[in-house]
Design a protein around this motif. Structure first.
Motif, PDB file in Angstrom:
ATOM      1  N   UNK A 223       0.821  -1.217   0.000  1.00 33.14           N
ATOM      2  CA  UNK A 223       0.000   0.000   0.000  1.00 33.14           C
ATOM      3  C   UNK A 223       0.851   1.261   0.000  1.00 33.14           C
ATOM      4  N   UNK A 224       2.169   1.114   0.117  1.00 30.51           N
ATOM      5  CA  UNK A 224       3.054   2.292   0.161  1.00 30.51           C
ATOM      6  C   UNK A 224       3.297   2.823  -1.248  1.00 30.51           C
ATOM      7  N   UNK A 225       3.271   4.131  -1.348  1.00 29.15           N
ATOM      8  CA  UNK A 225       3.508   4.804  -2.617  1.00 29.15           C
ATOM      9  C   UNK A 225       4.895   5.456  -2.560  1.00 29.15           C
ATOM     10  N   UNK A 226       5.834   4.945  -3.370  1.00 27.90           N
ATOM     11  CA  UNK A 226       7.190   5.513  -3.404  1.00 27.90           C
ATOM     12  C   UNK A 226       7.746   5.334  -4.805  1.00 27.90           C
TER      13      UNK A 226
ATOM     14  N   UNK B 192      12.000   7.318   0.322  1.00 27.40           N
ATOM     15  CA  UNK B 192      10.947   8.003   1.079  1.00 27.40           C
ATOM     16  C   UNK B 192       9.551   7.595   0.586  1.00 27.40           C
ATOM     17  N   UNK B 193       8.638   7.399   1.534  1.00 21.96           N
ATOM     18  CA  UNK B 193       7.234   7.084   1.204  1.00 21.96           C
ATOM     19  C   UNK B 193       6.479   8.390   0.993  1.00 21.96           C
ATOM     20  N   UNK B 194       5.777   8.475  -0.127  1.00 16.17           N
ATOM     21  CA  UNK B 194       5.059   9.701  -0.484  1.00 16.17           C
ATOM     22  C   UNK B 194       3.575   9.642  -0.151  1.00 16.17           C
ATOM     23  N   UNK B 195       3.041   8.472   0.131  1.00  8.43           N
ATOM     24  CA  UNK B 195       1.633   8.356   0.473  1.00  8.43           C
ATOM     25  C   UNK B 195       1.157   6.919   0.395  1.00  8.43           C
ATOM     26  N   UNK B 196      -0.201   6.757   0.405  1.00  9.77           N
ATOM     27  CA  UNK B 196      -0.827   5.444   0.280  1.00  9.77           C
ATOM     28  C   UNK B 196      -1.407   5.291  -1.117  1.00  9.77           C
ATOM     29  N   UNK B 197      -1.426   4.074  -1.601  1.00 11.90           N
ATOM     30  CA  UNK B 197      -2.014   3.824  -2.917  1.00 11.90           C
ATOM     31  C   UNK B 197      -3.536   3.859  -2.898  1.00 11.90           C
ATOM     32  N   UNK B 198      -4.144   3.630  -1.704  1.00 13.18           N
ATOM     33  CA  UNK B 198      -5.593   3.573  -1.610  1.00 13.18           C
ATOM     34  C   UNK B 198      -6.174   4.689  -0.755  1.00 13.18           C
ATOM     35  N   UNK B 199      -5.358   5.715  -0.430  1.00 10.54           N
ATOM     36  CA  UNK B 199      -5.850   6.819   0.379  1.00 10.54           C
ATOM     37  C   UNK B 199      -5.376   8.136  -0.219  1.00 10.54           C
TER      38      UNK B 199
END
Length: 467
Positions: free
Chosen positions: A5-8, A174-181
Motif C-alpha cells: 500500500x506504500x507509494x514511493x 521516502x514514502x510519499x503516500x498510500x495507494x488507496x488513500x
C-alpha cells in the motif's frame, strides 16, 4: 500499513550515507527499505520491504587510537562508554586515579596516552594474552552517526526505539503516500504516529552501538577522519611555480638598490687564535692543559729555547759509527695478521686399502652414518626442511609474527614436534597465526598433549628451546 500500500518512487532509492547527506534536516520521515542487509550486528541488520519511521539522527562521540596488536588497524572507543582509564604521563609515571574517557579528553589535549584501569574487567581489545592492559595513544576524536526510529509492522508502530548505523549496503526510499488513500489521510496518519512517538518513546545515545571496534584504515567510518588529519598535517603553502625555459625567477635589480640589503648577513669578526695547549696560569707561569693526563713536565718561565734543548726532556743519542754495518731491519707483524692455522695431516683411508683376496666376502661396515647435530632419532621420515642443522636460538617474543610457514615447520622439528608439521602446513599456520594460539587452542585444535602445548607456547612467548 502494508508494503503493497506504500507509494514511493524506486528511482529515489539511496543508501543510508546518502540519505543522511540529503535529508539531514527533513526528519521525521516514513521510509521503506528497498535494499536490505543481513549485517553483523543489530545496528546494520535490516530486512528488505520493511517500513520504518526515521525520527532523528544521533551522534556518538568516539576516540581513535592505533591498535597495539597489529600496528596497522585502529581501535575505536566510545567516549561515553562505561570503561575507566588511567592517564600515563611518562614511561615510569602513571596517574593511578580512574577517569572516564570523557573526563580525560576534557582535561588533556590530544594526543594523550591512556590505558584501561585494572580495577575493572578489561576488554579483549585493550589487553594482551597475559591480561596486562595495552597503552593506547588517543590521536583523533570523531562522531559516528546513527539514525533512530521505530519499525511499523502490520499497521502498528513499535514502542521501543531502534538505532541504525549508516551502512552503505542498506538503501531506502521516502514514502510519499498510500495507494488507496488521499494525501490528506496520509498526512493525518503521520501526525498520529508523531503523537504516539512523542508520548511513548525516548531516544538517547545509550541505545546506539557503544561497543569497542577494531577498524581497518580503509573503513568507511574513518575515511573522513584520516583524510582530515592528513590535510591538517600537509603544508598549506603552495609549491613554487615551475620556471619557464629562458626566464629567471630572480627579480631584476632596480636602480638605487644596494648590495647591503636583506640578502646579506653581517658576520662577526673571528677572534684571535688561542694556543689551547699552553695556557697562561694566574701567576703568569705557563702550564699545560693536559699536564696530569700526559705527565708532561711544565715549562719554566724565562727559560731560553737553547736551555730547553739540553734539559731533562731530551736524551742524548750516540752517533752511529761509519764502519759499523747496519743491522737488518726487524719486521714487526701487525697484530691483526694472525698466521693461518696448520693444515691438518690427512689420515690414510683404511677402508680404501685393498684387502688380500682370501676368498672370503669383504665384511660390510655396519656402523650407522653420523647424523647431524641437534636431530633426534625420531626424525627419520621428516620433511626436507626438518633435516636442516639446528641454528643458535635468536628468536624473541617480538619476531615470532614474522616467521613463515616453513620457519614454523623448522621450529616444530627443533621442539621434537615434527609429527604436527604436515598438519600446520595444511592449516597454513605462520608466525602471525601461531602468535594468537593459546595452550587450550593447541590441545583442542591440533590434539597436543599438555606438555607439548606448553613446550610450543614457551617458544611463542620467549623463544625458549629446551636444553
Amino acid at each position: 500499513m502494508e508494503f503493497d500500500r506504500c507509494l514511493f518512487n524506486p528511482e529515489d532509492e539511496i543508501s543510508l550515507p546518502e540519505f543522511y547527506q540529503k535529508y539531514r534536516q527533513c526528519l521525521p520521515m516514513l521510509v521503506v527499505v528497498v535494499g536490505g542487509h543481513n549485517g553483523t550486528t543489530e545496528f546494520d541488520d535490516t530486512p528488505s520491504d520493511t517500513i520504518i519511521r526515521y525520527n532523528k539522527f544521533q551522534s556518538v562521540k568516539r576516540a581513535l587510537a592505533q591498535d597495539p596488536k597489529t600496528r596497522r588497524n585502529y581501535i575505536s572507543i566510545p567516549v561515553n562508554a562505561k570503561y575507566k582509564f588511567n592517564v600515563i604521563k611518562s614511561i615510569s609515571t602513571k596517574n593511578k586515579a580512574d577517569h572516564t574517557l570523557a573526563e580525560i579528553l576534557d582535561t588533556y589535549p590530544l594526543p594523550v596516552l591512556i590505558q584501561f584501569s585494572e580495577s575493572q574487567e578489561i576488554p579483549s581489545e585493550g589487553r594482551n594474552r597475559e591480561g596486562t592492559p595495552y597503552q593506547l595513544l588517543i590521536t583523533h576524536v570523531y562522531e559516528e552517526v546513527f539514525i533512530q526510529g521505530n519499525f511499523i509492522t502490520e499497521g502498528k508502530i513499535t514502542k521501543h526505539p531502534s538505532s541504525f548505523s549508516l551502512c552503505p549496503l542498506i538503501s531506502v526510499a521516502p514514502i510519499q503516500g498510500f495507494t488507496d488513500r488521499t494525501k490528506k489521510e496520509y498526512d493525518k496518519y503521520l501526525k498520529k504516529l508523531e503523537g504516539y512517538v512523542n508520548k511513548n518513546t525516548v531516544f538517547s545515545e545509550s541505545q546506539c552501538n557503544l561497543a569497542i571496534k577494531i577498524l581497518k584504515p580503509d573503513a568507511d567510518e574513518l575515511k573522513d577522519v584520516l583524510q582530515t588529519y592528513q590535510n591538517e598535517t600537509t603544508v598549506s603553502h603552495p609549491p613554487p611555480s615551475i620556471p619557464v625555459r629562458g626566464q629567471s625567477l630572480k627579480k631584476a635589480r632596480q636602480e638605487g638598490d644596494d648590495d647591503d640589503g636583506e640578502d646579506y648577513e653581517v658576520m662577526e669578526q673571528p677572534m684571535e687564535e688561542v694556543d689551547t695547549y699552553r695556557v697562561a696560569a694566574a701567576a703568569g707561569t705557563p702550564s699545560y692543559v693536559n699536564d696530569r693526563l700526559c705527565q708532561v713536565k711544565p715549562l719554566v718561565a724565562g727559560q731560553d729555547d737553547a736551555d730547553d734543548e739540553e734539559g731533562d726532556m731530551y736524551e742524548p743519542m750516540e752517533n752511529p759509527d761509519e764502519n759499523t754495518t747496519p743491522s737488518k731491519p726487524v719486521v714487526i707483524s701487525k697484530p691483526d695478521e694472525t698466521p693461518p692455522p696448520p693444515r691438518p695431516v690427512e689420515k690414510p683411508n683404511v677402508r680404501s686399502r685393498s684387502l688380500p683376496n682370501t676368498g672370503a666376502p669383504t665384511p660390510k661396515d655396519t656402523t650407522p652414518p653420523a647424523r647431524e647435530r641437534g636431530h633426534s632419532t625420531s626424525c627419520a621420515d621428516e620433511p626436507e626442511h626438518c633435516k636442516k642443522p639446528l641454528v643458535t636460538n635468536t628468536t624473541n617474543a617480538f619476531d615470532i609474527e614474522e616467521k613463515s610457514i616453513q620457519d614454523i615447520g623448522e621450529v616444530l622439528c627443533r621442539l621434537r614436534l615434527n609429527k604436527y608439521v604436515e598438519r600446520f602446513e595444511e592449516e597454513m599456520v605462520d608466525g602471525e597465526i601461531l602468535a594468537g594460539l593459546s595452550v587450550e587452542d593447541l590441545q583442542k585444535e591440533f590434539n597436543f598433549s599438555k606438555l607439548e602445548a606448553m613446550r610450543l607456547f614457551k617458544y611463542i612467548e620467549k623463544g625458549h628451546i629446551p636444553k
